[in-house]
Design an enzyme around this catalytic site. Structure first.
Site, PDB file in Angstrom:
ATOM      1  N   GLU A  16       0.841  -1.200   0.000  1.00 15.21           N
ATOM      2  CA  GLU A  16       0.000   0.000   0.000  1.00 15.21           C
ATOM      3  C   GLU A  16       0.872   1.244   0.000  1.00 15.21           C
ATOM      4  OE1 GLU A  16      -3.693   0.485   1.643  1.00 15.21           O
ATOM      5  OE2 GLU A  16      -3.732  -1.392   2.737  1.00 15.21           O
ATOM      6  N   ASP A  17       0.397   2.268  -0.705  1.00 15.86           N
ATOM      7  CA  ASP A  17       0.964   3.614  -0.589  1.00 15.86           C
ATOM      8  C   ASP A  17       2.486   3.621  -0.721  1.00 15.86           C
ATOM      9  OD1 ASP A  17      -1.657   3.620   0.309  1.00 15.86           O
ATOM     10  OD2 ASP A  17      -1.336   5.151   1.825  1.00 15.86           O
ATOM     11  N   CYS A  55      -6.427   4.409  -3.033  1.00 17.44           N
ATOM     12  CA  CYS A  55      -6.545   2.957  -3.150  1.00 17.44           C
ATOM     13  C   CYS A  55      -7.823   2.447  -3.792  1.00 17.44           C
ATOM     14  CB  CYS A  55      -6.350   2.308  -1.779  1.00 17.44           C
ATOM     15  SG  CYS A  55      -7.423   2.918  -0.483  1.00 17.44           S
ATOM     16  N   ASP A 242      -0.534  -0.410  -4.798  1.00 20.80           N
ATOM     17  CA  ASP A 242      -1.815   0.038  -5.362  1.00 20.80           C
ATOM     18  C   ASP A 242      -1.773   1.479  -5.853  1.00 20.80           C
ATOM     19  OD1 ASP A 242      -1.684   1.161  -2.821  1.00 20.80           O
ATOM     20  OD2 ASP A 242      -3.656   0.462  -2.184  1.00 20.80           O
TER      21      ASP A 242
END
Length: 552
Positions: A16-17, A55, A242
């Protein structure tokens, strides 16, 4: 199973991120030995981009192979509510066109065992038909012997909120305890020029490097399990994020910091080891690529395209969007080639920073505001706090990787500006279906009368019966082997069924009539469609009685 035995296994590890702050991407501060080892055995894609800098819209494009603006999943997030903004038409699940499916359904239909561990965040609830397993315990190890698998593992601790103070994070995530001392030296991090270079900012970015190092350990553990099971040589591994990193002017924005992502693919014996590819890749291409590699049919409606394998196609441009994020409406569209990026702001009268309370918890954003109020912001640090925007932005992403010098008004770049304008216009005319439709109007079409539609329950049809359907409350007897067809009247519905009688049945994807060859069978079934409520569960009992002309 013979038709699937020689097909490759496919493993996704998603972060993530995370922007490509890895050693294999040239970051000298990164501590990523496991990811770097994966890259040594695979290919690094340097020009991979998400379709949004946040996301849920991005993940909806990944799971469907469709742009979020094409299927109505472009607002972040559809389940969002805020007591101070009751006028928003939320919460709702997006309802894409009837033919849109999670691409994993096509894999399951081909005999693949599909697992997700465990985040979804698609702007709609994952239908029963999407995964064989969707939980924190989902794993390829639960499949049938020799069954090919598609397994997804999502690592969430690189999320933006992991950079917040422990007090702030505890407010949003009361069950998380993460109070570790810094390992990365804050004095060695490089702060982007559009963010404040203060001790608090340096500590925040240093913490993010520590979280990436933890993600590296996670990646190593998954790959060790693959090796323990003797699956390394027949498994294609994808590592990606993502969207870009969770810093101000990165996350939620179509600048490279928000949409450029790491992408590493290891395909033993096929992709040459240790290679660096400059080809353009969009994350909307991930699903179509997996289908292609698995030998599955690629539905014509998919908007992504395979980027490796025998059906790979070259891509000249990637596209990104920004719309309502949490409380605040916006509309931004962007197109990028291998060098230039064009951004179109549909609300140039708006400031860049809108009221999105979640993002305002970020320490670096708090530093921006603090320095703004004290009159200490200088140069590019003021970019994000402008009270209006240019209608168009154009950047040379090679010469200006931080995208701080807008070339849209520079006559020397008018040819590039016109070319990218035209490309974005063409993309919008084809894929920006919902972009200029008010969200409240969109929701009223998806949820007529404000109510979530529900999928029609399946009916059961014995193929050699003269009757059109079986009432699921009836026990039926048949006097010869037969096959039971399942049918739902809802357009685009998929059907999950089970022969288990326990409280937690294992749901299979219905792909064709179910044989009744001996004894008795109870078939349980639910019909599902993305964005709809699942149907009520239907069940019917069939008993094969030889030499007795019972009929049905």
């Amino acid at each position: 199973m013979s038709a699937t035995q020689n097909r490759p296994n496919i493993l996704w590890i998603s972060l993530e991120d995370t922007s490509p702050r890895f050693g294999c991407y040239g970051d000298p501060l990164a501590r990523t030995p496991q990811i770097d080892k994966l890259a040594e055995k695979g290919t690094i894609f340097r020009n991979a981009f998400s379709t949004a800098g946040v996301c849920a819209p991005s993940r909806s494009a990944i799971i469907t192979g469709m742009y979020q603006t094409s299927i109505g999943t472009h607002h972040m997030r559809t389940e969002h509510t805020n007591e101070y903004t009751p006028e928003l038409p939320t919460p709702y699940f997006a309802v894409p066109p009837a033919h849109v499916k999670p691409f994993t359904e096509y894999l399951r239909a081909e005999g693949y065992y599909c697992t997700n561990n465990w985040k979804t965040d698609y702007q709609f609830a994952p239908p029963l038909t999407a995964w064989d397993e969707n939980s924190m315990n989902a794993h390829w190890r639960n499949r049938e012997p020799e069954q090919p698998f598609f397994a997804v593992f999502n690592y969430i601790c690189t999320h933006e909120s992991s950079m917040w103070s422990d007090m702030i994070r505890k407010r949003y995530y009361p069950d998380q305890e993460r109070n570790r001392p810094l390992v990365t030296d804050p004095d060695k991090v490089t702060i982007p020029p559009y963010l404040p270079d203060t001790p608090k900012s340096r500590q925040t970015l240093a913490k993010h490097y520590d979280h990436i190092a933890e993600a590296d350990e996670y990646v190593g553990e998954i790959l060790r399990q693959l090796e323990e099971d003797g699956l390394t040589e027949n498994t294609i591994v994808f590592l990606w994020s993502d969207h870009g990193e969770g810093l101000p002017r990165a996350k939620r924005w179509p600048y490279d910091a928000g949409i450029r992502v790491p992408l590493i693919v290891r395909w033993p014996g096929v992709l040459e080891e240790g290679q660096i590819s400059e080809q353009m890749v969009s994350l909307v291409d991930l699903g179509p690529t997996v289908l292609s590699l698995a030998g599955a049919t690629l539905p014509y409606h998919l908007e992504g395209q395979p980027f490796i394998g025998p059906e790979a196609k070259a891509r000249s441009y990637v596209f990104a969007t920004r719309d309502r994020y949490d409380e605040a409406y916006d509309r931004v569209r962007a197109v990028r080639d291998g060098r230039f990026k064009y951004i179109r702001n549909y609300y140039p009268e708006k400031p860049y920073l809108l009221w999105i309370p979640f993002s305002h918890q970020h320490p670096m954003l708090q530093e921006l505001w603090r320095l703004k109020q004290s009159g200490q912001l200088e140069g590019d640090q003021q970019l994000l706090l402008q009270n209006k925007r240019p209608a168009e932005e154009l950047y040379d992403c090679i010469q200006d990787p931080y995208e701080t010098c807008n070339l849209a008004g520079n006559l020397a770049y008018q040819e590039e500006l016109e070319r990218l304008r035209s490309e974005l216009d063409s993309w919008c005319s084809k894929y920006d279906t919902w972009g200029d439709v008010a969200e409240v109007q969109m929701v009223s079409r998806m949820w007529p009368g404000g109510a979530q539609p529900q999928t029609a329950a399946p009916i059961f049809i014995p193929i050699n019966s003269k009757h059109p359907g079986i009432d699921p409350t009836v026990q039926a007897s048949v006097n010869e082997p037969t096959m039971i067809m399942l049918h739902s009247a809802t357009q685009g519905a998929s059907i999950a069924y089970s022969l288990d009688e326990g409280p937690e049945p294992k749901w299979k994807l219905y792909t064709g009539p179910i044989p009744i060859n001996e004894g008795a069978a109870v078939i349980r079934a639910k019909a599902v469609r993305i964005g709809y409520k699942d149907s009520v569960e239907a069940a019917a009992s069939f008993t094969l009685i030889n030499n007795v002309n019972m009929g049905v």
